[in-house]
Design a protein around this motif. Structure first.
Motif, PDB file in Angstrom:
ATOM      1  N   ALA A  83       0.835  -1.200   0.000  1.00 59.98           N
ATOM      2  CA  ALA A  83       0.000   0.000   0.000  1.00 59.98           C
ATOM      3  C   ALA A  83       0.868   1.247   0.000  1.00 59.98           C
ATOM      4  O   ALA A  83       1.842   1.348   0.748  1.00 59.98           O
ATOM      5  N   HIS A 127      -8.270  -3.465   3.154  1.00 57.87           N
ATOM      6  CA  HIS A 127      -7.285  -4.079   2.260  1.00 57.87           C
ATOM      7  C   HIS A 127      -6.192  -4.726   3.096  1.00 57.87           C
ATOM      8  O   HIS A 127      -5.689  -4.118   4.044  1.00 57.87           O
ATOM      9  N   VAL A 181      -2.368  -5.983   3.097  1.00 57.39           N
ATOM     10  CA  VAL A 181      -1.160  -5.691   2.328  1.00 57.39           C
ATOM     11  C   VAL A 181       0.062  -6.153   3.116  1.00 57.39           C
ATOM     12  O   VAL A 181       0.025  -6.293   4.336  1.00 57.39           O
TER      13      VAL A 181
END
Length: 455
Positions: free
Chosen positions: A4, A140, A142
């Motif tokens: 990210a 998300h 990551v």
């Protein structure tokens, strides 16, 4: 898992380019509706440093096969030119375009299933990045996080001791954003008005020079420059002809002329103690060695620098310098009380590391409240950090920065780098020190290794 990147400015997009070169997948999260969103707000400002120092090497390598032509290396770009001629073509590359999420605000970064108090097997867990985007709330997962969100959105308050002045929030209509386009699209707000600019860095200087054009053309325009510091005004004007960056040296020389010609009234030892809305005007109360002062103005332009917004990182284990809020190992190298943009060494992953492995503050935000950031420095940061994330420890440890002599470089106007910042976001070593006071980028205060002619 992807890596990210928070922020799609020059440093964030450079990080994406380095990730792609190493076969890693970037996930670029940008709060604005376009790349370079902070720079666009001071796009009318020209950078101190020429194009040759404003383009990341990995980005250049990715752009070259597309037929992209780099601008003339010796030219000094405006912020808008940096966006249009460099950032937009870079963002249009397929690998970056596919990874770019605009209008996506990062709300929090943490470890999956763990708050910051949990230690056992912490490094085995991926990062969880929570965002608010076009599809609502999303999480998300990551493998690493590079926070390149800058400082532009977090300007320093106008009061003393790092605090807002009493009444500051209530007089918002009288206060502009940093680095307004005073001689351009925002001209009507200043023409014929009593205008105060507060701050002693390049952002203040650039704004005063633009306002000087307005004052000479518009009768009744009165310009007041409030500076907290005391003593000789000489230090405010910088190195002049001795400055290694001619554009930056000329900035101080032109400002001196405005003051000496009476176009700008300079008030030193001016510490704002209260802001009060009067009868259609703003009453600025201040203290000084001579006693209390009160100045009535129509518009106030803040040029007091920027600071990082760390709220979204609350569940991470960070180790920050207690003075400038940079990574602890970096803080002593950039503390503006002891260092200028000319004395900050190249640094990479080892200096930027935090207790939460594979999380890094990069770019303007990595400098916290210090105004000595350089865009080229940020490019070397992300090159090293991406190498570390990829497991190339030798490349990560080998840091190098080849910059021109910067001549006079101090923490006042003469070298306080130059917007943006910048929490932002404003600004580069050849470009000028960057945001505590931008872009940037070598950014306003802004803001860059291309920092701006403003701050």
């Amino acid at each position: 898992m992807p890596v990210a990147i928070i922020g799609a400015g020059p440093i964030g997009l450079a990080a994406a380019a380095h990730l792609l070169e190493r076969g890693l997948t970037p996930l670029i999260l940008e709060k604005g509706d376009a790349v370079g969103a902070a720079i666009r707000q001071w796009g009318h400002i020209r950078l101190f440093s020429p194009w040759q120092y404003n383009i990341d090497d990995a980005a250049h390598r990715l752009l070259k096969p597309t037929g992209w032509q780099a601008p003339r290396g010796s030219a000094l770009p405006f912020g808008n030119e940096l966006v249009e001629a460099y950032l937009e073509p870079l963002a249009a590359l397929p690998g970056i375009a596919a990874a770019l999420h605009l209008n996506t605000e990062v709300l929090a970064v943490t470890r999956q299933g763990m708050d910051k108090t949990r230690t056992l097997h912490r490094e085995d867990q991926p990062f969880l990045v929570r965002v608010l985007g076009p599809r609502g709330l999303e999480d998300h997962l990551v493998q690493a996080v590079l926070d390149a969100s800058g400082t532009w959105s977090q300007p320093n308050p106008l009061g003393q001791a790092g605090l807002p002045a009493p009444g500051e929030s209530a007089v918002h209509p009288f206060i502009t954003q940093p680095l307004p386009d005073a001689a351009g699209k925002d001209r009507a707000r200043f023409a014929g008005k009593r205008v105060m600019v507060v701050g002693a860095g390049h952002s203040a200087a650039n704004t005063l020079l633009s306002l000087g054009q307005v004052a000479k053309a518009e009768p009744g325009t009165r310009l007041i420059w409030g500076v907290r510091g005391s003593g000789s005004a000489q230090r405010l004007y910088g190195g002049g002809d001795l400055d290694g960056l001619p554009a930056r040296g000329a900035l101080g020389s032109r400002l001196r002329s405005l003051v000496e010609d009476g176009v700008v009234e300079l008030l030193t030892s001016f510490t704002i103690t209260e802001l009060e809305a009067g009868d259609g005007a703003l009453l600025v109360h201040a203290s000084s060695p001579e006693g209390a002062r009160e100045v009535e103005v129509d518009v106030l332009v803040p040029a007091t620098g920027f600071r990082p917004d760390l709220r979204m990182l609350r569940e991470l284990r960070l180790e920050l310098d207690p003075a400038v809020e940079a990574p602890r190992a970096l803080g002593p190298l950039i503390d503006p009380e002891f260092h200028s943009c000319g004395t900050v060494p190249a640094h990479g992953a080892a200096v930027l590391a935090h207790p939460d492995k594979d999380f890094y503050l990069v770019g303007m935000k990595s400098y916290g409240r210090a105004p000595t950031f350089l865009l080229a420095t940020g490019y070397e940061q992300v090159r090293s950090v991406v190498a570390a994330v990829a497991g190339d420890d030798d490349a990560a440890a080998s840091v190098h920065l080849d910059l021109p002599e910067t001549g006079v470089c101090s923490t006042d106007l003469g070298g306080s780098c130059d917007t943006a910042s910048s929490g932002g976001e404003m600004v580069s070593q050849s470009g000028c020190c960057g945001q505590s006071e931008p872009v940037s980028l070598g950014v306003p205060t802004g803001l860059l290794h291309g920092r701006m002619l403003a701050d």
